[in-house]
Design a protein around this motif. Sequence first.
Motif, PDB file in Angstrom:
ATOM      1  N   LYS A 240       2.671   2.999   4.321  1.00  0.00           N
ATOM      2  CA  LYS A 240       1.495   2.083   4.436  1.00  0.00           C
ATOM      3  C   LYS A 240       1.011   2.241   6.064  1.00  0.00           C
ATOM      4  CE  LYS A 240       0.709  -2.632   3.251  1.00  0.00           C
ATOM      5  NZ  LYS A 240      -0.225  -3.338   4.446  1.00  0.00           N
ATOM      6  N   GLU A 241       1.985   2.381   6.856  1.00  0.00           N
ATOM      7  CA  GLU A 241       1.869   2.582   8.371  1.00  0.00           C
ATOM      8  C   GLU A 241       0.853   3.672   8.522  1.00  0.00           C
ATOM      9  OE1 GLU A 241       5.273   0.121  11.017  1.00  0.00           O
ATOM     10  OE2 GLU A 241       5.787   1.833   9.488  1.00  0.00           O
ATOM     11  N   THR A 242       1.229   4.711   8.060  1.00  0.00           N
ATOM     12  CA  THR A 242       0.546   6.028   8.397  1.00  0.00           C
ATOM     13  C   THR A 242      -0.803   6.134   7.657  1.00  0.00           C
ATOM     14  OG1 THR A 242       1.375   7.274   6.186  1.00  0.00           O
ATOM     15  CG2 THR A 242       2.554   7.596   8.235  1.00  0.00           C
ATOM     16  N   PHE A 243      -0.826   5.334   6.598  1.00  0.00           N
ATOM     17  CA  PHE A 243      -2.447   5.171   6.125  1.00  0.00           C
ATOM     18  C   PHE A 243      -3.238   4.363   6.868  1.00  0.00           C
ATOM     19  CE2 PHE A 243      -5.394   2.774   3.279  1.00  0.00           C
ATOM     20  CZ  PHE A 243      -6.003   3.802   2.588  1.00  0.00           C
ATOM     21  N   GLU A 244      -2.712   3.150   7.687  1.00  0.00           N
ATOM     22  CA  GLU A 244      -3.232   2.245   8.341  1.00  0.00           C
ATOM     23  C   GLU A 244      -3.699   2.938   9.549  1.00  0.00           C
ATOM     24  OE1 GLU A 244      -0.931  -1.313   8.139  1.00  0.00           O
ATOM     25  OE2 GLU A 244      -1.761  -1.967   6.125  1.00  0.00           O
TER      26      GLU A 244
ATOM     27  N   GLU B 229      -9.395   8.930  -2.234  1.00  0.00           N
ATOM     28  CA  GLU B 229      -9.137   9.478  -1.114  1.00  0.00           C
ATOM     29  C   GLU B 229     -10.375   9.804   0.048  1.00  0.00           C
ATOM     30  OE1 GLU B 229      -6.391   8.719   0.263  1.00  0.00           O
ATOM     31  OE2 GLU B 229      -5.389   8.476  -1.937  1.00  0.00           O
ATOM     32  N   VAL B 230     -11.323  10.410  -0.721  1.00  0.00           N
ATOM     33  CA  VAL B 230     -12.538  10.612   0.180  1.00  0.00           C
ATOM     34  C   VAL B 230     -13.325   9.178   0.378  1.00  0.00           C
ATOM     35  CG1 VAL B 230     -14.758  11.814   0.050  1.00  0.00           C
ATOM     36  CG2 VAL B 230     -12.853  13.216  -0.692  1.00  0.00           C
ATOM     37  N   THR B 231     -13.284   8.592  -0.342  1.00  0.00           N
ATOM     38  CA  THR B 231     -13.908   7.165  -0.349  1.00  0.00           C
ATOM     39  C   THR B 231     -12.940   6.160   0.878  1.00  0.00           C
ATOM     40  OG1 THR B 231     -14.333   7.324  -2.464  1.00  0.00           O
ATOM     41  CG2 THR B 231     -14.877   5.174  -1.656  1.00  0.00           C
ATOM     42  N   ASN B 232     -11.725   6.604   0.917  1.00  0.00           N
ATOM     43  CA  ASN B 232     -10.810   5.654   1.906  1.00  0.00           C
ATOM     44  C   ASN B 232     -11.519   5.839   3.433  1.00  0.00           C
ATOM     45  OD1 ASN B 232      -9.374   4.503   0.352  1.00  0.00           O
ATOM     46  ND2 ASN B 232      -7.765   5.950   0.090  1.00  0.00           N
ATOM     47  N   ASP B 233     -12.011   7.176   3.606  1.00  0.00           N
ATOM     48  CA  ASP B 233     -12.781   7.397   4.812  1.00  0.00           C
ATOM     49  C   ASP B 233     -12.111   7.340   6.079  1.00  0.00           C
ATOM     50  OD1 ASP B 233     -15.242   8.452   5.482  1.00  0.00           O
ATOM     51  OD2 ASP B 233     -16.169   6.558   6.090  1.00  0.00           O
TER      52      ASP B 233
END
Length: 514
Positions: free
Chosen positions: A336-340, A425-429
């Motif tokens: 979660k932290e790496t994503f954020e 994942e592409v939409t997560n931008d």
Amino acid sequence: MGRVSHLDESKVVIRMKDIVKKFGDFTANDHINLTVHKGEVHAILGENGAGKSTMMNVLCGLYKPTSGQIFINEKEVHFSSPKDAIDIGIGMVHQHFMLIQPFTVTENIILGMEPVKGLVVDKESARKKVMELSERYNMKVDPDAKIEDISVGMQQRVEILKVLYRGADTLILDEPTASLTPQEIEGLMEIIQNLTADGKSVILITHKLKEITASSDNCTIIRQGKYINTVKVDEVNENDLAAMMVGRDVNFKVEKKEMTPGEIVLDVRDIRAKDYRDVEILKGLSLNVRRGEIVGLAGVDGNGQTELVEVLTGLRKAESGQVTVLGRDVFNKSPKETFESGISSIPADRQKHGLILDFSVEDNMILQHFEEEPYSSKKFLNRKAIREHATELMDKFDIRPRGTEGNPAGTLSGGNQQKVIISREVTNDKELLIAVNPTRGLDVGAIEFVHKYLVEQRNKNRAILLVSFELDEIMSLSDRIEVIFDGQITGSVPGKDADEKELGFMMAGGKKHE
């Protein structure tokens, strides 16, 4: 590698005639025909969701056809289960294996058909038969190894042995090379050659054109559930096959403009990490990725790529080193932290790490955002917004069949499952996109589409780390190629100067020629 043909055109072993298979109002197979001869490798080519697997599930007794006829050795048959099909000599090796992990190779192969001596299972005679089959087709399988300890390529051999043990004369291989390394693919092609030399017939469901031209005698093309054509493989080229499959010409070359990379987004320094056996696999690896560039990580499977990606996405703890994203420390942080912190990823195993198969397609598309507006407010999900978001992505990314937003993601074909992940994942931008084998199991039309999206992300000044076992993909997409060998980066080559032979040499541990 050219194919030595063992085709006996005088002996037809399978004939499918005008097969129709409907699921409610949806027609998955619309009057499909297939003729397979003894000793033949017959490829079935079609896009993701074209109806290839449905057609084979009809042939192996998993589905009953809505209408049409099946003839085996020129006699009409009606299957009510896969057991009926295997009894008559048809066995299928599915794309996602059906093996029991803690069991041994032999236990998996004989499951449900255990030879008995008195009241106990005669494991010795079973093991002997498994060894004989393995040696006969040169499969080199250890009968006593546990499934959880062997490679994907070996697991596939176990699946092939399982159907041979049950007496199959025709083997259906569904996307057999989707998760294999180049070396394992070569080994599989040899096994197919050995099978047909012994008079077996092989039906190969695939959309890898190279493999068809290297291994098959004939190829039947289906598009959107309809029969298009059957061609002799040595009379067509890859472009002809692609055009018949997709219904238009496909551009195999990736178009991308020159760009000057910007600031460093991902900076990895001196990472050390252990693998599942507690053996050091990353041995002081360092690399960086800048804005506006695609960095390709080239290497033979098992040199630390998987562990590196797991460290970067928070799935594995490293022993030591530094990882920063735009200067922010993300070393050993949670997923979660790496994503954020700005990392999104297309994972290697779509079913294990990419999707929750029992969740609907629409819910899989908002996995990281279900607590946020507009998808929820005051802890209640906004179904309308979630559905609209999913419909928009399904249209934009050509995810088929349309109108399945509310269906479980596990009901989509493998290639369409991959598109669900990519669309999300592409939409997560995020600042950095890590793409691991992003086109695994995709057809040429979809590969062209994914490559275009990766280049588009790069052109938007995102940083892309591409990890792929497809050397062609690495060479055509990367601005810079980093070679990984034995847990370290052993060389770096500008993408435009990449040479397949030199890269292959470096991937095997050779030093770069200056």
